[in-house]
Design an enzyme around this catalytic site. Structure first.
Site, short mmCIF file in Angstrom:
data_model
loop_
_atom_site.label_atom_id
_atom_site.label_comp_id
_atom_site.label_asym_id
_atom_site.label_seq_id
_atom_site.Cartn_x
_atom_site.Cartn_y
_atom_site.Cartn_z
N LYS A 12 2.11 -9.40 -9.63
CA LYS A 12 2.03 -8.49 -8.42
C LYS A 12 0.36 -8.70 -7.76
O LYS A 12 -0.40 -8.91 -8.69
CB LYS A 12 2.02 -7.05 -8.74
CG LYS A 12 3.40 -6.55 -8.87
CD LYS A 12 3.46 -5.13 -8.46
CE LYS A 12 3.33 -4.55 -7.03
NZ LYS A 12 3.46 -3.17 -6.75
N GLU B 270 -2.41 -2.60 -10.26
CA GLU B 270 -1.00 -2.72 -9.73
C GLU B 270 -0.06 -3.56 -10.70
O GLU B 270 1.12 -3.33 -10.89
CB GLU B 270 -1.49 -3.89 -8.68
CG GLU B 270 -1.75 -3.09 -7.45
CD GLU B 270 -0.46 -2.25 -6.92
OE1 GLU B 270 -0.56 -1.24 -6.84
OE2 GLU B 270 0.70 -2.97 -6.49
N GLU C 118 4.64 -5.94 -14.13
CA GLU C 118 4.82 -7.17 -13.15
C GLU C 118 3.44 -7.91 -12.99
O GLU C 118 2.61 -7.38 -12.28
CB GLU C 118 5.23 -6.74 -11.93
CG GLU C 118 6.78 -6.09 -11.77
CD GLU C 118 7.03 -5.51 -10.46
OE1 GLU C 118 7.59 -6.47 -9.51
OE2 GLU C 118 6.89 -4.37 -10.02
N GLU D 92 9.26 6.09 -4.95
CA GLU D 92 8.35 5.61 -5.94
C GLU D 92 7.53 6.66 -6.27
O GLU D 92 6.99 7.46 -5.58
CB GLU D 92 7.44 4.30 -5.62
CG GLU D 92 8.28 3.30 -5.02
CD GLU D 92 7.05 2.24 -4.52
OE1 GLU D 92 5.98 2.26 -4.64
OE2 GLU D 92 7.86 1.17 -3.79
#
Ligand SMILES: *[C@@H]1O[C@H](CO)[C@@H](O)[C@H](O)[C@H]1NC(C)=O
Ligand SMILES: *[C@@H]1O[C@H](CO)[C@@H](O)[C@H](O)[C@H]1NC(C)=O
Ligand SMILES: *[C@@H]1O[C@H](CO)[C@@H](O)[C@H](O)[C@H]1NC(C)=O
Length: 478
Positions: A319, A327, A316, A264
């Site tokens: 999250k 985030e 997303e 990542e």
């Protein structure tokens, strides 16, 4: 074009293709913590269209794996940390896991499954060691199961590690945390004997976010007025410094040469001051160019990471915001597959997802004719379910005013509820509108219609119908 010209052009194309250097590939992480989920086939088309050939998943969602069948995209699946205890204690459980979640997809025309991530950052300091004892035993069981299924040579087990597994002020002094030394030695020796890479997640954004005296330009790739001098070596960016700290830590336990994959890496676009579009573009493009330059790092000159998985493909909005409001905003695409900023992963600037089905163009806003003094509980409810992170300090929608805040929250909730009429009521304080209430850069979303494949089919059928009708019309005119 004459035939000779054409064949010349073709020969040139083939030659140009052959001359492209064999480089590390840029893959993406595809997480699914979102209530606005595009259908897997649209996401896979998005990857294909943009020639993203590698994807890292966090689980083994059957709808996603089935959609990946036949795509030839290289896939890494993930095993959640919570499953490690079971898989470490029971070879039978590992067998079942492999047969249910691996073997069934690795068939002719199936999923090009290359890696299994055993846990996700299981050594993270904040887990306080709870998953630590299970990692290596789970790997050993899973390796046995893969062998039994004749998949051991092809599919590699890996363990994504957070960069907090190692530390030091200078890269050359890098070492794993003392309590991890033994387990890392076992783990890396297993990876090495198996031909697997070491997987690490590196986030210069977090360095910058967490420390006020972190030199900003050191987080990027344009050179730094605060380089880190480490003996003979000078580091101009946090990524290289972090990478070489890991190289040194691996060297200390005897595996300084093991290939490293970046599991990542990325930069968010909203939810904090340095999380913005221009910074994300600068970081991600800088990273990609750096990797493609094949320069490597001072401790591994000329050797870029074996692979790099950007975090992340899509935003997303479910999250956890525990680490911070950013985030929910890591995507290089927004939740609906739209390009956020120009980014070139080696095959031209990214293109938007196609055939995205949206809900109708409707929004929920604060009713202008009502007194909004009693709105705070409604706001709280809306924002506990939907995403309001962009309203806070450092967010793109932080300055849209009181009423703007309320409307934004109402709308986000309404879209999560798939525009259910009742979800815009808020005791009469909400109101549905057909006019886009977006304010400047602050975008009020319309959800995607994920009644998915069936509606997509009918849409596609419909467009065929139109082509037929048009065809008939054209023919009848002739
Ligand atoms: C397949 O994986 C998922 C998620 O990792 C898990 O919930 C499920 O139990 C697995 N299947 C088996 C048979 O273990
Ligand atoms: C975006 O983030 C960068 C990096 O922290 C910062 O220098 C810049 O001022 C930010 N830009 C905006 C428009 O906030
Ligand atoms: C909107 O909400 C955010 C987050 O609570 C707050 O920082 C901002 O000041 C609000 N705007 C107004 C005008 O109240």
């Amino acid at each position: 074009m004459a035939a000779a010209d054409l064949s010349l052009a073709l020969a040139f194309l083939v030659l140009a293709g052959a001359l492209l250097p064999a480089e590390a590939d840029i893959g993406v992480n595809w997480g699914m913590l979102s209530t606005h989920r595009l259908s897997p086939s649209i996401v896979i088309d998005l990857m294909k269209e943009n020639r993203i050939g590698k994807v890292k998943l966090f689980d083994t969602d059957p709808t996603v794996l089935r959609a990946l069948m036949g795509s030839n995209i290289e896939v890494m699946i993930g095993i959640p940390n919570e499953m490690l205890a079971l898989l470490s204690s029971s070879p039978a459980a590992a067998d079942v896991w492999v047969s249910q979640n691996v073997s069934r997809y690795v068939v002719k025309g199936g999923v090009n499954l290359r890696y299994i991530a055993v846990g996700n950052e299981p050594f993270l300091t904040s887990y306080q060691g709870q998953f630590q004892p299970y990692v290596v035993p789970a790997m050993l069981n899973l390796q046995q199961s893969l062998s039994k299924a004749n998949l051991a040579g092809y599919i590699k087990l890996v363990v994504p590690c957070n960069a907090d597994a190692y530390e030091s002020s200078l890269p050359s002094q890098g070492a794993f945390r003392p309590e991890l030394t033994q387990i890392m030695t076992q783990l890396v020796s297993f990876l090495n004997s198996n031909g697997s890479p070491f997987l690490v997640n590196i986030y210069p954004f977090l360095n910058l976010y967490q420390s006020t005296d972190f030199p900003q330009d050191y987080a990027f790739f344009e050179g730094s007025s605060h380089p880190v001098i480490d003996g003979q070596n000078t580091y101009y960016n946090a990524f290289d410094g972090n990478f070489d700290t890991l190289v040194a830590a691996l060297g200390r336990i005897g595996y300084g040469q093991i290939p490293i994959v970046i599991g990542e890496v990325g930069w968010p676009t909203d939810g904090a001051f340095s999380a913005n579009l221009s910074a994300a573009r600068a970081f991600n493009q800088g990273l990609v160019n750096h990797v493609f330059s094949n320069k490597g790092t001072p401790l591994r000159p000329g050797v870029p990471p074996a692979d790099v998985f950007l975090f992340s493909l899509l935003d997303e909005e479910q999250k956890s915001t525990l680490p911070g409001n950013f985030e929910r905003h890591w995507g290089i695409f927004s939740f609906d597959g739209q390009v956020k900023y120009p980014l070139n992963l080696g095959h031209g600037v990214l293109k938007n997802a196609r055939d995205v089905q949206y809900l109708p163009s409707r929004w929920c806003v604060a009713n202008p004719f009502r007194d909004l003094n009693d709105v705070s509980n409604h706001m709280k409810l809306a924002c506990s379910v939907a995403d309001c992170t962009t309203l806070y300090y450092g967010g793109l929608c932080n300055a849209i005013g009181d009423k703007g805040n309320i409307s934004f929250a109402f709308n986000s909730y309404y879209q999560v509820q798939k525009q259910d009429e009742k979800s815009c009521d808020f005791d009469g304080l909400g109101m549905v509108t057909f006019l886009d209430p977006s304010i400047g850069d602050c975008h009020f979303l319309v959800g995607v219609d994920d009644s998915s494949s069936s509606s997509l089919m009918s849409f596609r059928n419909l467009s065929w119908l139109w082509i037929l009708i048009l065809g008939v019309l054209v023919c009848s005119r002739i």
